[in-house]
Enzyme design. Structure first.
Site, PDB file in Angstrom:
ATOM      1  CE  LYS A  51      -4.035   2.067   0.045  1.00 28.81           C
ATOM      2  NZ  LYS A  51      -4.951   2.042   1.190  1.00 28.81           N
ATOM      3  N   GLY A 174      -3.142 -12.919 -13.385  1.00 29.99           N
ATOM      4  CA  GLY A 174      -4.166 -11.888 -13.459  1.00 29.99           C
ATOM      5  C   GLY A 174      -4.969 -11.734 -12.188  1.00 29.99           C
ATOM      6  CE1 TYR A 176      -4.479  -9.527  -2.849  1.00 29.51           C
ATOM      7  CE2 TYR A 176      -5.578 -11.559  -3.481  1.00 29.51           C
ATOM      8  CZ  TYR A 176      -4.809 -10.838  -2.588  1.00 29.51           C
ATOM      9  OH  TYR A 176      -4.360 -11.444  -1.441  1.00 29.51           O
ATOM     10  N   GLY A 178      -1.018  -9.705  -8.750  1.00 31.29           N
ATOM     11  CA  GLY A 178      -0.382  -9.347 -10.007  1.00 31.29           C
ATOM     12  C   GLY A 178      -0.905  -8.035 -10.566  1.00 31.29           C
ATOM     13  CB  SER A 179      -4.349  -6.749 -11.018  1.00 27.89           C
ATOM     14  OG  SER A 179      -4.755  -7.820 -11.850  1.00 27.89           O
ATOM     15  N   GLY A 265      -0.639 -17.098  -7.653  1.00 26.62           N
ATOM     16  CA  GLY A 265      -1.345 -17.733  -6.546  1.00 26.62           C
ATOM     17  C   GLY A 265      -0.453 -18.011  -5.358  1.00 26.62           C
ATOM     18  CB  THR A 313      -4.718  -9.128   7.064  1.00 26.04           C
ATOM     19  OG1 THR A 313      -3.584  -9.482   6.276  1.00 26.04           O
ATOM     20  CG2 THR A 313      -4.258  -8.726   8.454  1.00 26.04           C
ATOM     21  CG  HIS A 439     -24.352  17.488  -4.048  1.00 23.19           C
ATOM     22  ND1 HIS A 439     -24.187  16.707  -5.165  1.00 23.19           N
ATOM     23  CD2 HIS A 439     -24.345  18.780  -4.473  1.00 23.19           C
ATOM     24  CE1 HIS A 439     -24.098  17.490  -6.228  1.00 23.19           C
ATOM     25  NE2 HIS A 439     -24.192  18.755  -5.834  1.00 23.19           N
TER      26      HIS A 439
END
Length: 450
Positions: A51, A174, A176, A178-179, A265, A313, A439
């Site tokens: 992150k 492909g 999460y 790797g992406s 994986g 986690t 808004h």
């Protein structure tokens, strides 16, 4: 019989540490074994450093967006070594915090691999200990397929320790992980190619979400090759060559300067635990547990990625605390796996909770109604960019209950976290409609869809 510990935990990742501390709060004498740094995958090789790198990857776009708001152009370059050093310094800081938390909870930490001698006896290095209850929380590890030259590919664990920034990188897989890394490296200025055998990335997620993310990644310059099979990896003077097959007849060679990342994986870390000396059963390498996280051996429990539950986690932490509450706190409870929210920190970001449209239609058939909104957020109007946000609600028309919510766009994780509370409580579409929107915000779209 008298034991050295009331509870002994094998693995000091997020789940193991949370369990140890909760059990200690109830007065249990607790020990925990860890051969690596405290915090497990999330702190050391996953959520936290990843992150931080996501944040780093966003700055070039922010510099560019600022010009649309009147700021002068920014000429800036990335100091890769400084970024990696800073990220790992934060990881080291968190390691110290975990150590202090365990010390304050009077949990004894044993350094080394924990291995069963029998159901109540564990050996850690040169020391042998006994325990009334044992919790296995050893997590998982990246897998590498049996492909020629796969030794030339690194895994996600290695990404946080690269000494130099690669100019070109191939991401294999492909999912999460790797992406996310494809987007991180692209944002940091690396040329990225992502290879997946599926017709679209992020298999298992809602199809609208998958399509929106893949299109967004492509728009940001990532080359995604779908329906491609990796044949071999070769290292030579030019760098690393990957041979892929697009169909039965066509093969192609991709050359990168230094790195290919295998994000294909993960598997449970259940090898060499001495489980053969217990009644603990495995299925596809994962520890089999009941709803109370108990194995076939009545005093041995398991939580987290070494089991077949959801590999997240917060799930491991909740499983561990539920176990401690039940066994040591006299408060019997189990972990609920229904409506667990999750996020994908790609660019664009995505988050989801509840059923996908396909899952809902399989369960509820024609009663399912979809509400969908796709728009350009206000932030991008002055920046002059066509970035889109997609929001989607999956509703059972028979009960009006919202079965799932999915979002792709800026701050998706922050927004879906709040939506998840409503869905967990059984909110209906009428409840969403009756809620006044904030808004102007993107989040208000969830309560204005018609």
């Amino acid at each position: 019989m008298t034991y050295d510990f009331d509870l002994f935990v094998i693995g000091a990742g997020s789940g193991g540490i949370a369990t140890a501390r909760r059990a200690a709060e109830y007065g249990a004498k607790v020990g925990i074994a860890e051969f690596d740094r405290l915090g497990g995958t999330c702190v050391n090789r996953g959520c936290v450093p990843k992150k931080l790198m996501v944040y780093a990857s966003h700055f070039p776009e922010l510099f560019s967006d600022a010009e649309g708001y009147g700021w002068s152009a920014v000429q800036s370059s990335l100091d890769w070594e400084k970024m990696i050093t800073t990220v790992n310094n934060e990881v080291n800081r968190l390691n110290g915090i975990y150590q202090r938390m365990l010390d304050n909870s009077k949990v004894e930490v044993l350094e080394g691999y924990g291995k069963f001698v029998d159901a109540h006896t564990i050996v850690v290095g040169e020391r042998q200990v006994t325990a009334d209850k044992v919790l296995i929380a050893v997590g998982g590890q990246p897998t590498k397929p049996n492909i020629l030259g796969i030794e030339h590919a690194i895994t996600s664990d290695d990404m946080f320790h690269l000494k130099q920034q690669p100019q070109r990188i191939v991401i294999l897989g492909g999912g999460y992980i790797g992406s996310e890394f494809a987007c991180i490296m692209n944002g940091l200025g690396t040329e990225v190619t992502q290879i997946t055998r599926s017709d679209m990335i992020l298999r298992g997620f809602d199809d609208d979400l998958r399509n929106e993310i893949q299109q967004g990644m492509t728009n940001h310059g990532i080359k995604i090759l779908n329906k491609v099979q990796l044949i071999a990896i070769e290292k030579d003077a030019e760098g690393i060559k990957l041979t892929v097959r697009k169909d039965e007849e066509t093969e192609e060679t991709i050359v990168v300067d230094a790195v290919s990342l295998a994000a294909l994986g993960r598997k449970p870390n259940t090898q060499n635990l001495g489980l053969e000396n217990t009644k603990v059963k495995l299925h596809d390498g994962a520890i089999v547990v009941d709803k109370y996280s108990c194995t076939e051996e009545e005093n041995i429990y398991a939580v987290g990625d070494c089991t077949k539950t959801i590999n997240l986690t917060p799930v491991a932490i909740n499983e561990g605390r539920a176990f401690a509450d039940t066994v040591f706190g006299g408060k019997s409870r189990t972990m609920s796996y229904e409506n667990v929210p999750t996020a994908i920190f790609t660019t664009p970001e995505a988050a989801t909770v509840g059923l996908t449209e396909a899952e809902a239609r399989e369960k509820y058939g024609d009663a399912v109604k979809i509400y969908r909104s796709r728009f350009r957020p206000m932030y991008y109007t002055l920046a002059g960019k066509e970035e889109k946000t997609m929001m989607k609600l999956v509703v059972d028309q028979n009960t009006d209950k919202v079965l799932g919510a999915h979002m792709v766009g800026t701050n998706a994780a922050e927004i879906i976290q709040g939506i998840a509370i409503a869905i967990k409580m059984g909110a209906t579409k009428a409840n969403f409609d009756a809620t006044v929107g904030i808004h102007p915000s993107s989040a208000e779209e969830f309560v204005t869809m018609r």
